[in-house]
Each structure stands twice: as structure tokens, then as C-alpha cells.
Design an enzyme around this catalytic site. Sequence first.
Site, PDB file in Angstrom:
ATOM      1  N   ARG A   1      54.117  24.233  50.311  1.00  0.00           N
ATOM      2  CA  ARG A   1      55.160  23.863  51.275  1.00  0.00           C
ATOM      3  C   ARG A   1      56.416  23.352  50.580  1.00  0.00           C
ATOM      4  O   ARG A   1      56.345  22.539  49.660  1.00  0.00           O
ATOM      5  CB  ARG A   1      54.637  22.786  52.237  1.00  0.00           C
ATOM      6  CG  ARG A   1      55.698  22.300  53.217  1.00  0.00           C
ATOM      7  CD  ARG A   1      55.132  21.312  54.217  1.00  0.00           C
ATOM      8  NE  ARG A   1      54.686  20.081  53.622  1.00  0.00           N
ATOM      9  CZ  ARG A   1      55.489  19.059  53.302  1.00  0.00           C
ATOM     10  NH1 ARG A   1      56.796  19.164  53.469  1.00  0.00           N
ATOM     11  NH2 ARG A   1      54.980  17.952  52.798  1.00  0.00           N
TER      12      ARG A   1
ATOM     13  N   SER B   1      58.002  20.129  56.649  1.00  0.00           N
ATOM     14  CA  SER B   1      56.883  19.710  57.499  1.00  0.00           C
ATOM     15  C   SER B   1      57.385  19.149  58.827  1.00  0.00           C
ATOM     16  O   SER B   1      56.869  19.498  59.895  1.00  0.00           O
ATOM     17  CB  SER B   1      55.997  18.686  56.784  1.00  0.00           C
ATOM     18  OG  SER B   1      56.725  17.514  56.465  1.00  0.00           O
TER      19      SER B   1
ATOM     20  N   ARG C   1      56.982  21.250  44.464  1.00  0.00           N
ATOM     21  CA  ARG C   1      55.978  20.205  44.258  1.00  0.00           C
ATOM     22  C   ARG C   1      54.788  20.644  43.414  1.00  0.00           C
ATOM     23  O   ARG C   1      54.248  19.859  42.642  1.00  0.00           O
ATOM     24  CB  ARG C   1      55.492  19.687  45.619  1.00  0.00           C
ATOM     25  CG  ARG C   1      56.517  18.841  46.323  1.00  0.00           C
ATOM     26  CD  ARG C   1      56.036  18.401  47.692  1.00  0.00           C
ATOM     27  NE  ARG C   1      57.036  17.581  48.351  1.00  0.00           N
ATOM     28  CZ  ARG C   1      56.930  17.143  49.598  1.00  0.00           C
ATOM     29  NH1 ARG C   1      55.871  17.483  50.330  1.00  0.00           N
ATOM     30  NH2 ARG C   1      57.872  16.399  50.138  1.00  0.00           N
TER      31      ARG C   1
ATOM     32  N   GLY D   1      52.284  16.680  68.408  1.00  0.00           N
ATOM     33  CA  GLY D   1      51.706  16.449  69.728  1.00  0.00           C
ATOM     34  C   GLY D   1      52.716  15.902  70.722  1.00  0.00           C
ATOM     35  O   GLY D   1      52.772  16.335  71.886  1.00  0.00           O
TER      36      GLY D   1
ATOM     37  N   ASP E   1      39.626  16.569  62.482  1.00  0.00           N
ATOM     38  CA  ASP E   1      38.726  16.700  63.640  1.00  0.00           C
ATOM     39  C   ASP E   1      39.084  17.884  64.537  1.00  0.00           C
ATOM     40  O   ASP E   1      38.205  18.619  64.989  1.00  0.00           O
ATOM     41  CB  ASP E   1      38.755  15.407  64.468  1.00  0.00           C
ATOM     42  CG  ASP E   1      38.390  14.185  63.649  1.00  0.00           C
ATOM     43  OD1 ASP E   1      37.342  14.215  62.993  1.00  0.00           O
ATOM     44  OD2 ASP E   1      39.164  13.219  63.652  1.00  0.00           O
TER      45      ASP E   1
ATOM     46  N   ALA F   1      48.611  12.752  68.923  1.00  0.00           N
ATOM     47  CA  ALA F   1      49.881  12.179  69.378  1.00  0.00           C
ATOM     48  C   ALA F   1      50.794  11.821  68.215  1.00  0.00           C
ATOM     49  O   ALA F   1      51.520  10.832  68.260  1.00  0.00           O
ATOM     50  CB  ALA F   1      49.625  10.952  70.258  1.00  0.00           C
ATOM     51  N   GLY F   2      50.746  12.641  67.157  1.00  0.00           N
ATOM     52  CA  GLY F   2      51.749  12.530  66.110  1.00  0.00           C
ATOM     53  C   GLY F   2      52.988  13.296  66.530  1.00  0.00           C
ATOM     54  O   GLY F   2      53.188  13.609  67.710  1.00  0.00           O
TER      55      GLY F   2
END
Length: 535
Positions: free
Chosen positions: A367, A372, A272, A14, A214, A10-11
Site C-alpha cells: 500500500r 488507506s 514502505r 463503517g 473477526d 464502526a471505524g
Amino acid sequence: MENRVIVVGAGGAGLVAALNAHENGAKVCLITKEYPTRSQTCMAQGGINAVLSGDEGDSIEIHVQNTLKSANALADESAVRYMCEEAPKAVAWLDSIGVPFSRTPKSKIAQRKLGGAYAARACYAQDYTGLKILHTLYDRCLAEGIEILNERYLLELLSELDESGKKHICGVSLLNKRSGEIEIHKASSVIIATGGYSRLYHNYSTNSLSSTGDGIASALRAGARVSDMEFVQFHPTALKNSSILISESARGAGGYLLNSKSERFLNELLPRDEVSKAIHDEIQKGEEIYLDIRHLGAEFIEKELPQEVKLAKLYENVDPVHDLIPIKPAAHYTMGGIEVDAFSSTCIAGLFAAGECANHKVHGANRLGGNSLLELVVFGRQAGVNAAKYAKSFSKERIFFKEKEFFENEIAEIKRFTNEINFYEKQAYLGELFYKNVGIKRDKEALQETLKLVEEMRDDLPKMGVSDKTKEYNTNLIEFLEFKNMLMLAEAVLLSAISRQESRGAHFRIDFAKTDEKYTAHTIVDSDKRVSYEN
């Protein structure tokens, strides 16, 4: 189960996926192991890239080329082009749902320049961009009445074979952290949006403690493939003692990088990987490295960089208005992840992925800053729409009884493990090993030695059991399961890093310091730990 879409994570990705699946008629259930507002998305502070005008000579084509250059010839140009073309629509959508972007005097969305960008194209909300996007998305999910199950830990993805032998996703097994009960949830399609795996580096990561990969590990066990796992981006400016992130917005605003001699030793707005390597080399010489924003002035710093001021004061006891900020590079973002196609779907029918856990091949070897948040919106929307479409076409019913008993027995077995070895100590040791041997610079001997040690830890897992045998709120058990997943992903990272005998972007091999065109392909690892390369 008919027309039901489960979103795990749920970030930002999500929440975007859940909203778009809901808008496309699916019955959505959003599952998170903590709470949405604790997501790693809140750490994406600098901004979200989008070319909103050509005022500075910028264009979507230049955005595409900047992204490809940063990716070091390892991105899929069609995917990059799709993302960059969708960027203005993504920002417009965020604006329409209430994201409080900073504004110019003419009330346009404010933009700043980040490293590797041709012009100022990162749309921002002070230096809280990710946080404000996250909270707005969460508010929208609540307003839409989307079902959210908090404190559920993903155990496994459930699948079945059809008559032709093709694997279809059909649900998830979860551990309810509050009750300790196993839950089986049926679904027509599943979207994994569980974030990256930078916590492999433990205290040398800017990520939260929950970034343990996960969802990626579960997908790999289910038969999905992972790709480009060796590519881990090290953010140049993490606070020296805590690894807390100081946003690229500080350099984008004009901050300097200084060594102990007060010398600027590079262009601060290079990509980066180049900045992190330069800092690493200075540290190897015995130099301390600092971020200096004092010259920007107190008024500007307090208005545009309030979070950086708070973090520096809280974690380093320095005031950036008057003091230098001691920094170091730290593991920040993982370019690799679950292998997905142009529709955000995996090789398992009905299984989709978006955000940092997925590899849409838009970041390649390194990246570009500001991409992002863009990726999670563009491909989160795509995953939500396509998962909803798939769910409408798939309505096969199934009863899950044996699965619940199976996972209950698995948890019971783990609780019977001996705990003669402290897995927390091994987790800290893993982080040290990875930062030293699988960090900014690597070589074959160190990588192979690390792989051997990781395999030994994996074999010793039955000796690392939990001391807490209770059922409710057993964080000891959850952390053991996370560590088990981290070991699985550590092997995939190491197998990929050993196989790639070249230096490219964030993957720098001391023993193969040059880029080799033979490796202009993506590293694939399957569930049997076989490594291959595919374009």
C-alpha cells in the site's frame, strides 16, 4: 427487515458506509464490538491522499501511477483509477462535514509528501488526521440519529438460499458483551467494515488489540472468498519496545533514519516495503535503528508532530526534540481481505465490505502511504450507497428462532471445553512465530513449519477453554473467540504465502527472491481452504 442495512464495524469505513446508506434511504444499524472512537482509523496519522491542484506538477494520473508502482503490478488499474479520481471529491466531502484539516496561510487544505508520492498530496490535520476524521464521522452519525449498538461481538453472518440455490445474506448473530445474551438481527443487506488482521503478530503490530479479523473470518465461514492474504505491510517506524506507531508524517516532514553509526542508509521516502527491508537488514547486522527529527526544530515539531512527541515520551522515555527515537518495523496494514467486486459486493448476495477488511485490489502487494484513509472513504461511500440500493430491492421476511438456540448451544459448548492449555500463551507464541517466519522475509521451510504449528493449535482448541464461566462481560470468552478467528486467518495467510513462490512488494521469499510474472495474479482462498490464482 425491509430496507434495513447492518454495518458491522464502526471505524472510518463503517461510519462512512453508515452515513451514505442512511443518506440513500436505508434504515441503518451500526454494530461495533467496542466503541467507534477506539477504532484503528485513529492510528492513520499521516494524511489522506488527493490531488487538489497541479501546483507541483502533480496530477490524478501521477497519483494513479504512484499507486500502481507501489502495488508492484498486482493492483486493478480500473479500481485504482476510480479511487484516485474520487479522491478530491472524498476530501471535499470530509471538509464539508467538518473535518478540521490543517490549513495553509491562504486557507487551503494543507498537504504533505509521504513515501512513494511524486508530490505533496496527503491532506492532513497535524499528525491526528485519522483521529479527527473518525471523530467527525462519529459526530455526524449521532447527529443523523443512526442506531449504534456498542459492545456487540459478531459471531456469524446469517444467510439463506433462494429457489435457484443462490445464497443471500439475511442478518447477523451477535454476542452482547454486556449481558452475555445472543442477539439475532435481521437485515436486507450487511456491510462488513471490521478492519484488518495485523494482530496475528501480537506484540509486533502497531494495531490495537481488537484488530483480530473477526469480520473476515465470519465472511469466509459464510462462503465468501478472501484474496491476497499473504501481503502484510510492515511499517518502518514503530517504537522499538512497544510497537506503537510513529507516523510516516515524521519522515514526510524531513525526518532521517540512522543506524548505530549515525549513518543514513537509504532514502527515507521510498515505499514502505523497501524501507522496512532496509531496516530489517541493518538490524540483522547488529545495528540499532533510530528516527531523527531533531533538525526540524522544536517549534515545527510541537506544531506539526505533537502526537509523535507524546508517544515517544510516553512509551520510550525520549524527547524527539532532543533525542533519537529507537524504532523497528512492525506489522501495520493488511492488503488482503474479503474478495469484493467493482461495487464493493462479495459473492454472497447482499453482503458488502469496505475498508481494511476488504480487498478492492487498489493496494496490491504494497500500500502507498496516504491511501488507506482514501480507500475507506471512497469505497465506504460506495458500499453504503450500493447496500442501500440492494436493501430497497430485497424485503423477504424471515423468523429467527432456531439460530438463536444454535448459537446459545455453541457458547455453552465452548464453556465446557477444558482449559489445560492457556490460549493466551499460544496467542503470544503465534505472534512470535509470525514475526519470525511470516514477517518481512520468509522461506518455504519456515512457512510450512508455522502452518503445521497453527493447525496443531486449531486442533487443540477444545483444550483451551475459558476459565471464566460467567455470562456478563466475559472478556475471557470474547478473547477466545478472537483467537479462534485468528487461527483461521493464520491458515489463509500461510497457505497463500506458501503458494506464492516469488517475491513481490511486502511478500519477500528468501528462496524465491525475484519477482515472477507467472504470479501477476491475485491469490484466492475459499472456505474449503482451496488456493487458486485469478486476474
